[in-house]
Design a protein around this motif. Structure first.
Motif, PDB file in Angstrom:
ATOM      1  N   ALA A  60       0.832  -1.214   0.000  1.00 35.25           N
ATOM      2  CA  ALA A  60       0.000   0.000   0.000  1.00 35.25           C
ATOM      3  C   ALA A  60       0.861   1.257   0.000  1.00 35.25           C
ATOM      4  CB  ALA A  60      -0.959   0.017   1.196  1.00 35.25           C
ATOM      5  N   TYR A  61       2.055   1.145  -0.571  1.00 32.65           N
ATOM      6  CA  TYR A  61       2.990   2.276  -0.537  1.00 32.65           C
ATOM      7  C   TYR A  61       3.912   2.249  -1.750  1.00 32.65           C
ATOM      8  CZ  TYR A  61       6.780   5.378   0.817  1.00 32.65           C
ATOM      9  OH  TYR A  61       7.693   6.387   0.826  1.00 32.65           O
ATOM     10  N   ALA A  62       4.200   3.424  -2.268  1.00 31.48           N
ATOM     11  CA  ALA A  62       5.273   3.652  -3.236  1.00 31.48           C
ATOM     12  C   ALA A  62       5.749   5.074  -2.994  1.00 31.48           C
ATOM     13  CB  ALA A  62       4.778   3.489  -4.668  1.00 31.48           C
ATOM     14  N   HIS A  63       7.032   5.330  -3.179  1.00 31.37           N
ATOM     15  CA  HIS A  63       7.496   6.688  -2.899  1.00 31.37           C
ATOM     16  C   HIS A  63       7.189   7.625  -4.063  1.00 31.37           C
ATOM     17  CE1 HIS A  63      11.166   6.664  -5.359  1.00 31.37           C
ATOM     18  NE2 HIS A  63      11.550   5.519  -4.804  1.00 31.37           N
ATOM     19  N   HIS A  64       7.477   8.906  -3.860  1.00 31.10           N
ATOM     20  CA  HIS A  64       6.978   9.937  -4.771  1.00 31.10           C
ATOM     21  C   HIS A  64       7.495   9.787  -6.201  1.00 31.10           C
ATOM     22  CE1 HIS A  64      10.835  11.476  -3.336  1.00 31.10           C
ATOM     23  NE2 HIS A  64      10.879  12.296  -4.360  1.00 31.10           N
ATOM     24  N   ILE A  65       8.720   9.306  -6.395  1.00 33.02           N
ATOM     25  CA  ILE A  65       9.238   9.161  -7.755  1.00 33.02           C
ATOM     26  C   ILE A  65       8.589   7.964  -8.452  1.00 33.02           C
ATOM     27  CG2 ILE A  65      11.304   8.713  -9.149  1.00 33.02           C
ATOM     28  CD1 ILE A  65      11.068  11.572  -8.150  1.00 33.02           C
ATOM     29  N   GLN A  66       8.323   6.911  -7.711  1.00 40.48           N
ATOM     30  CA  GLN A  66       7.600   5.782  -8.305  1.00 40.48           C
ATOM     31  C   GLN A  66       6.209   6.210  -8.750  1.00 40.48           C
ATOM     32  OE1 GLN A  66       8.196   3.357  -4.757  1.00 40.48           O
ATOM     33  NE2 GLN A  66       9.190   1.797  -6.017  1.00 40.48           N
ATOM     34  N   ARG A  67       5.557   7.037  -7.957  1.00 40.91           N
ATOM     35  CA  ARG A  67       4.216   7.501  -8.314  1.00 40.91           C
ATOM     36  C   ARG A  67       4.266   8.491  -9.483  1.00 40.91           C
ATOM     37  NH1 ARG A  67       1.176   8.241  -2.367  1.00 40.91           N
ATOM     38  NH2 ARG A  67       2.577   6.842  -1.246  1.00 40.91           N
ATOM     39  N   LEU A  68       5.211   9.434  -9.410  1.00 38.48           N
ATOM     40  CA  LEU A  68       5.268  10.487 -10.422  1.00 38.48           C
ATOM     41  C   LEU A  68       5.879  10.013 -11.734  1.00 38.48           C
ATOM     42  CD1 LEU A  68       4.923  13.530 -11.118  1.00 38.48           C
ATOM     43  CD2 LEU A  68       7.228  13.878 -10.206  1.00 38.48           C
ATOM     44  N   MET A  69       7.027   9.322 -11.654  1.00 34.72           N
ATOM     45  CA  MET A  69       7.801   9.040 -12.861  1.00 34.72           C
ATOM     46  C   MET A  69       7.668   7.603 -13.381  1.00 34.72           C
ATOM     47  SD  MET A  69       8.801  12.010 -13.444  1.00 34.72           S
ATOM     48  CE  MET A  69       9.673  11.597 -14.956  1.00 34.72           C
ATOM     49  N   ILE A  70       6.903   6.765 -12.705  1.00 35.84           N
ATOM     50  CA  ILE A  70       6.632   5.432 -13.243  1.00 35.84           C
ATOM     51  C   ILE A  70       5.142   5.343 -13.601  1.00 35.84           C
ATOM     52  CG2 ILE A  70       6.723   2.942 -12.880  1.00 35.84           C
ATOM     53  CD1 ILE A  70       9.465   4.183 -13.086  1.00 35.84           C
ATOM     54  N   THR A  71       4.278   5.150 -12.628  1.00 38.22           N
ATOM     55  CA  THR A  71       2.852   4.991 -12.940  1.00 38.22           C
ATOM     56  C   THR A  71       2.232   6.275 -13.492  1.00 38.22           C
ATOM     57  OG1 THR A  71       2.379   5.380 -10.590  1.00 38.22           O
ATOM     58  CG2 THR A  71       2.455   3.088 -11.346  1.00 38.22           C
ATOM     59  N   GLY A  72       2.542   7.416 -12.875  1.00 37.30           N
ATOM     60  CA  GLY A  72       1.987   8.673 -13.365  1.00 37.30           C
ATOM     61  C   GLY A  72       2.517   9.050 -14.729  1.00 37.30           C
ATOM     62  N   ASN A  73       3.798   8.894 -14.933  1.00 38.74           N
ATOM     63  CA  ASN A  73       4.450   9.150 -16.211  1.00 38.74           C
ATOM     64  C   ASN A  73       3.803   8.322 -17.317  1.00 38.74           C
ATOM     65  OD1 ASN A  73       6.332   9.761 -18.228  1.00 38.74           O
ATOM     66  ND2 ASN A  73       7.982   8.572 -17.305  1.00 38.74           N
ATOM     67  N   VAL A  93      -4.568  15.720  -0.353  1.00 36.41           N
ATOM     68  CA  VAL A  93      -3.159  15.668  -0.733  1.00 36.41           C
ATOM     69  C   VAL A  93      -2.950  14.887  -2.024  1.00 36.41           C
ATOM     70  CG1 VAL A  93      -2.650  13.625   0.690  1.00 36.41           C
ATOM     71  CG2 VAL A  93      -0.825  15.234   0.131  1.00 36.41           C
ATOM     72  N   GLU A  94      -3.788  13.870  -2.251  1.00 35.08           N
ATOM     73  CA  GLU A  94      -3.597  13.023  -3.435  1.00 35.08           C
ATOM     74  C   GLU A  94      -4.123  13.665  -4.716  1.00 35.08           C
ATOM     75  OE1 GLU A  94      -5.142  10.843  -6.579  1.00 35.08           O
ATOM     76  OE2 GLU A  94      -6.485  11.390  -4.932  1.00 35.08           O
ATOM     77  N   LEU A  95      -5.296  14.283  -4.659  1.00 37.43           N
ATOM     78  CA  LEU A  95      -5.921  14.816  -5.878  1.00 37.43           C
ATOM     79  C   LEU A  95      -5.070  15.874  -6.576  1.00 37.43           C
ATOM     80  CD1 LEU A  95      -8.402  14.974  -7.782  1.00 37.43           C
ATOM     81  CD2 LEU A  95      -9.344  16.690  -6.231  1.00 37.43           C
ATOM     82  N   PRO A  96      -4.597  16.915  -5.891  1.00 40.14           N
ATOM     83  CA  PRO A  96      -3.758  17.897  -6.600  1.00 40.14           C
ATOM     84  C   PRO A  96      -2.458  17.298  -7.119  1.00 40.14           C
ATOM     85  CG  PRO A  96      -4.546  18.775  -4.510  1.00 40.14           C
ATOM     86  CD  PRO A  96      -4.837  17.310  -4.487  1.00 40.14           C
ATOM     87  N   ASN A  97      -1.878  16.360  -6.350  1.00 36.85           N
ATOM     88  CA  ASN A  97      -0.664  15.702  -6.819  1.00 36.85           C
ATOM     89  C   ASN A  97      -0.914  14.946  -8.115  1.00 36.85           C
ATOM     90  OD1 ASN A  97       1.857  15.978  -5.251  1.00 36.85           O
ATOM     91  ND2 ASN A  97       0.603  15.349  -3.524  1.00 36.85           N
ATOM     92  N   THR A  98      -2.058  14.297  -8.215  1.00 32.01           N
ATOM     93  CA  THR A  98      -2.374  13.519  -9.414  1.00 32.01           C
ATOM     94  C   THR A  98      -2.808  14.418 -10.556  1.00 32.01           C
ATOM     95  OG1 THR A  98      -3.060  11.637  -8.052  1.00 32.01           O
ATOM     96  CG2 THR A  98      -3.798  11.651 -10.340  1.00 32.01           C
ATOM     97  N   ILE A  99      -3.815  15.223 -10.322  1.00 27.56           N
ATOM     98  CA  ILE A  99      -4.392  16.062 -11.380  1.00 27.56           C
ATOM     99  C   ILE A  99      -3.397  17.112 -11.860  1.00 27.56           C
ATOM    100  CG2 ILE A  99      -6.186  17.767 -11.893  1.00 27.56           C
ATOM    101  CD1 ILE A  99      -7.226  14.893 -11.793  1.00 27.56           C
ATOM    102  N   GLY A 100      -2.709  17.752 -10.923  1.00 27.25           N
ATOM    103  CA  GLY A 100      -1.818  18.842 -11.290  1.00 27.25           C
ATOM    104  C   GLY A 100      -0.394  18.420 -11.571  1.00 27.25           C
ATOM    105  N   MET A 101       0.258  17.834 -10.586  1.00 25.83           N
ATOM    106  CA  MET A 101       1.679  17.516 -10.722  1.00 25.83           C
ATOM    107  C   MET A 101       1.916  16.344 -11.662  1.00 25.83           C
ATOM    108  SD  MET A 101       4.578  18.618  -9.685  1.00 25.83           S
ATOM    109  CE  MET A 101       6.284  18.152  -9.455  1.00 25.83           C
ATOM    110  N   SER A 102       1.162  15.281 -11.504  1.00 23.68           N
ATOM    111  CA  SER A 102       1.404  14.067 -12.277  1.00 23.68           C
ATOM    112  C   SER A 102       0.836  14.135 -13.696  1.00 23.68           C
ATOM    113  CB  SER A 102       0.820  12.865 -11.534  1.00 23.68           C
ATOM    114  OG  SER A 102       0.895  11.692 -12.301  1.00 23.68           O
ATOM    115  N   GLN A 103      -0.405  14.568 -13.830  1.00 22.42           N
ATOM    116  CA  GLN A 103      -1.085  14.472 -15.124  1.00 22.42           C
ATOM    117  C   GLN A 103      -1.190  15.793 -15.890  1.00 22.42           C
ATOM    118  OE1 GLN A 103      -1.969  11.164 -16.336  1.00 22.42           O
ATOM    119  NE2 GLN A 103      -0.446  11.105 -14.684  1.00 22.42           N
ATOM    120  N   PHE A 104      -0.744  16.887 -15.312  1.00 25.32           N
ATOM    121  CA  PHE A 104      -0.794  18.194 -15.990  1.00 25.32           C
ATOM    122  C   PHE A 104      -2.210  18.481 -16.498  1.00 25.32           C
ATOM    123  CE2 PHE A 104       0.602  21.522 -19.044  1.00 25.32           C
ATOM    124  CZ  PHE A 104       1.526  22.191 -18.252  1.00 25.32           C
ATOM    125  N   ALA A 105      -3.199  17.904 -15.811  1.00 22.98           N
ATOM    126  CA  ALA A 105      -4.588  18.046 -16.259  1.00 22.98           C
ATOM    127  C   ALA A 105      -5.150  19.420 -15.956  1.00 22.98           C
ATOM    128  CB  ALA A 105      -5.454  16.972 -15.602  1.00 22.98           C
TER     129      ALA A 105
END
Length: 513
Positions: free
Chosen positions: A366-379, A406-418
Motif C-alpha cells: 500500500a505504498y510507493a514513494h513519490h518518484i515511483q508515483r510520479l515518474m513510473i505509474t503517473g508518467n 493531498v492526493e488529488l492535486p498531486n495527481t491532477i496537477g503535478m502528475s497528469q498536468f490536467a
C-alpha cells in the motif's frame, strides 16, 4: 436526577490526534463518536491495508479516550445499528443521547466538509466546526498568497513558510546554508551502499479485524498482510517510527530520495506519511526533529532541507491548492484523455519491469514513494492518455497515505498536468533514459531501454515522443520544453511516423504490453 446535557463530538478516521485540545479535560457532558462505515470504505475501492490501518487507529484512539475517562460511543463496521452513512448514524446518536449540540473538527476532504455542512444546516440543535489543530496553514492561506498570480509556484510559498515559521532560517532571516533549495544534491542512484536500514517496525496481527471487515461485505484490493501488519495503530508507535527514522534513516534520505531499486521497496523513506495524514503525528514536530538533527550535526543541510521541503513546503502548498480549486479541480482534463486504466494496474502483470515493480510493491505494501508515483505509474498514464480521474481514484484507493486533499492535486496537477499548468511548469514525463538513470528497473527487462521502435522497444520511448508530437499546439510554446521541440524539428518524417505508429500500437492495446 436531571437529564445529562450532552454535546456530541465527531472524530473522523483521519483525526486520530490524542493531543487535540478537546481531550485536555475530561467532561461528562461531551460524548465522542468514531464511526466505521461503508460510506467511507466504498466511495472508491481501497487497499485492504488502508482500511485496516484506519479502523485499527480509530479503535486504538477510542480505547485510549475511554481509559482516560472520556465518554465514547464507537460504531463498528458490522454493528447492527450502524446505518453505514454519516448522516444516519449522527441523527441516531443525537436522538438516542438527546444531544443539545453537535461539534466536529474541520474535515480535510471537500466532500465531507460539504456533507457535514449540509447536515448541520438541517439540524434543529446548534453545531460548531473547530480546527483540527494540525496544519501550519489555514485552508485559504495559500490562496491569499497567490491571489494575483496566474501560476502558483511552490518555491515562493515554501520560502514564505520558512521565514514565517523560522525553519532553517538564520538570525538575519536568510536561509541556513546560504540557499533555499538543495534539490540538485538529492538525486543520486542507489546501488546498495549504504545498506538499507534494519526495519524495526513492530508487527500487528489484525486477523480478527480483517474478518470483521470482510464479513461486513467491504470490497478491497491488495494484500492485507493482516498477520504481520507494519503500520502504526497509535501515536506512541508513530513517535517511535519518527525517532528511528531521524536517527537511523534520515542521514541517507536526502541523497537517495529519488532513487528506485528492485532490491528495496522502502530504502531510506520515512514511511511517516500515513501517521501524519491521520494526525497521529503533527507536521510541526516532524519538521522540528529534522531541523534539530541538522543543528546537532547529525545530518547535512541538504538532507534536512530536502525532507522539510516535502512537509512544510509541498504538503501545505498542495492542501492550499486543493481548498481553493475544489470542487471543479477534480474534473480537470487539459488533454481530454479518456483511456481506461489497463488491467495490470490491479495486478502488476506487465512486461515493463519498472511498472510491474512499482504496481506490485503498491499492491503488497500500500505504498510507493513519490518518484515511483510520479515518474513510473503517473508518467506512463500521462504518456498513454489515461483518464486522469480514473488514475486519481486508483491512487486514492491504493496508497496508505492517500487522502483526497493531498492526493488529488498531486495527481491532477503535478502528475497528469490536467490543470493546464497551474501546479507544474511542464508535464513531468520522461523516456526510459530517466528511469534507467535513477535505478535498476531496466536491468533484465523484457523491453530494451535504448530502442524507440519495434516490438521489444521500451514503450516509454515511443510514447514520450508521440505525446509531445500530439500535443504540440498546447505545449510547444512552453519555455521549459524548447529542447524537446527542437529535437522533434530535427527528426525526419519517417522517424516521426515510426514513433507515432509504435505509440499507437501500444495505446491501442495497453493490456498486452
Amino acid at each position: 436526577m436531571g437529564t445529562r446535557l450532552t454535546t456530541l463530538r465527531l472524530l473522523l478516521g483521519d483525526q486520530l490526534n490524542p493531543e487535540h485540545s478537546w481531550f485536555k479535560h475530561v467532561d461528562s457532558e461531551h460524548l465522542y463518536t468514531l464511526i466505521e462505515m461503508r460510506q467511507e470504505t466504498d466511495y472508491v475501492l481501497h487497499h485492504a491495508q488502508k482500511i485496516i490501518s484506519i479502523f485499527s487507529g480509530m479503535r486504538a484512539l477510542a480505547q485510549r479516550l475511554e481509559v482516560e475517562g472520556h465518554r465514547v460511543h464507537y460504531l463498528r463496521i458490522g454493528d447492527p445499528e450502524n446505518t453505514q452513512t454519516i448522516e444516519g448514524n449522527l441523527k441516531a446518536l443525537i436522538a438516542k443521547h438527546r444531544c443539545i449540540k453537535f461539534e466536529y473538527q474541520q474535515p480535510d476532504e471537500w466532500r465531507l466538509d460539504a456533507q457535514l455542512s449540509s447536515f448541520c444546516h438541517a439540524l434543529s440543535i446548534p453545531s460548531e466546526m473547530v480546527s483540527s489543530e494540525h496544519f501550519f496553514t489555514e485552508r485559504l492561506e495559500t490562496a491569499e498568497l497567490f491571489k494575483t498570480q496566474k501560476q502558483w509556484l511552490m518555491e515562493r510559498f515554501y520560502r514564505q513558510m520558512r521565514v514565517k515559521h523560522r525553519v532553517l532560517i538564520d538570525a538575519s532571516k536568510k536561509p541556513e546554508g546560504g540557499q533555499w533549495n538543495f534539490d540538485h544534491e538529492n538525486r543520486k542512484r542507489w546501488s546498495g551502499t549504504p545498506p538499507e536500514p534494519v526495519d524495526h517496525t513492530r508487527r500487528h496481527d489484525h486477523s480478527s479485524l480483517w474478518a470483521e471487515i470482510q464479513a461486513a461485505g467491504v470490497s478491497s484490493f491488495g494484500e492485507p498482510q493482516c498477520n504481520t501488519f507494519r503500520w502504526p495503530v497509535n501515536r506512541e508507535e508513530a513517535l517511535d517510527d519518527l525517532e528511528r527514522f531521524i536517527s537511523d534513516v534520515l542521514p541517507y534520505f536526502g541523497e537517495f530520495q529519488d532513487a528506485m531499486s528492485t532490491q528495496s521497496w522502502r530504502m531510506f523513506h520515512s514511511l511517516l506519511s500515513f501517521a501524519l495524514n491521520v494526525k497521529m503525528l503533527s507536521p510541526q514536530e516532524v519538521v522540528a526533529k529534522a531541523e534539530t538533527a541538522w543543528r546537532q550535526q547529525r545530518i547535512s543541510i541538504a538532507t534536512a532541507e530536502g525532507f522539510i521541503r516535502q512537509i512544510l513546503g509541498w504538503r501545505e502548498y498542495i492542501r492550499g491548492v486543493y481548498w481553493f480549486r475544489m470542487p471543479d479541480y477534480q474534473d480537470s482534463n487539459h488533454f481530454a484523455h479518456d483511456t481506461p486504466l489497463p488491467t495490470w494496474f490491479w495486478t502488476g502483470k506487465t512486461k515493463m519491469q519498472c511498472v510491474s515493480k512499482a504496481v506490485g510493491q503498491s499492491l503488497d505494501h500500500a505504498y510507493a514513494h513519490h518518484i515511483q508515483r510520479l515518474m513510473i505509474t503517473g508518467n506512463f498514464a500521462l504518456l498513454a492518455g489515461i483518464d486522469p480521474s480514473a488514475l486519481h481514484r486508483w491512487y486514492l484507493g491504493i496508497y496508505i497515505d492517500a487522502f483526497e486533499w493531498v492526493e488529488l492535486p498531486n495527481t491532477i496537477g503535478m502528475s497528469q498536468f490536467a490543470d493546464a499548468g497551474l501546479l507544474a511548469t511542464k508535464p513531468y514525463v520522461s523516456s526510459a533514459a530517466y528511469i534507467d538513470r535513477m535505478g535498476d528497473y531496466c536491468k533484465g527487462c523484457y523491453y530494451d531501454k535504448k530502442l524507440r521502435v519495434g516490438e521489444r522497444a521500451c514503450p516509454f520511448n515511443a510514447l514520450y515522443w508521440d505525446f509531445f508530437i500530439r500535443n504540440a499546439s498546447a505545449l510547444s510554446g512552453n519555455h521549459r520544453l524548447g529542447m524537446v521541440y527542437r529535437q522533434i524539428e530535427k527528426m525526419d518524417t519517417e522517424s516521426k511516423t515510426s514513433l507515432q505508429s509504435r505509440a499507437f500500437t501500444i495505446r491501442n492495446d495497453l493490456d498486452q504490453i
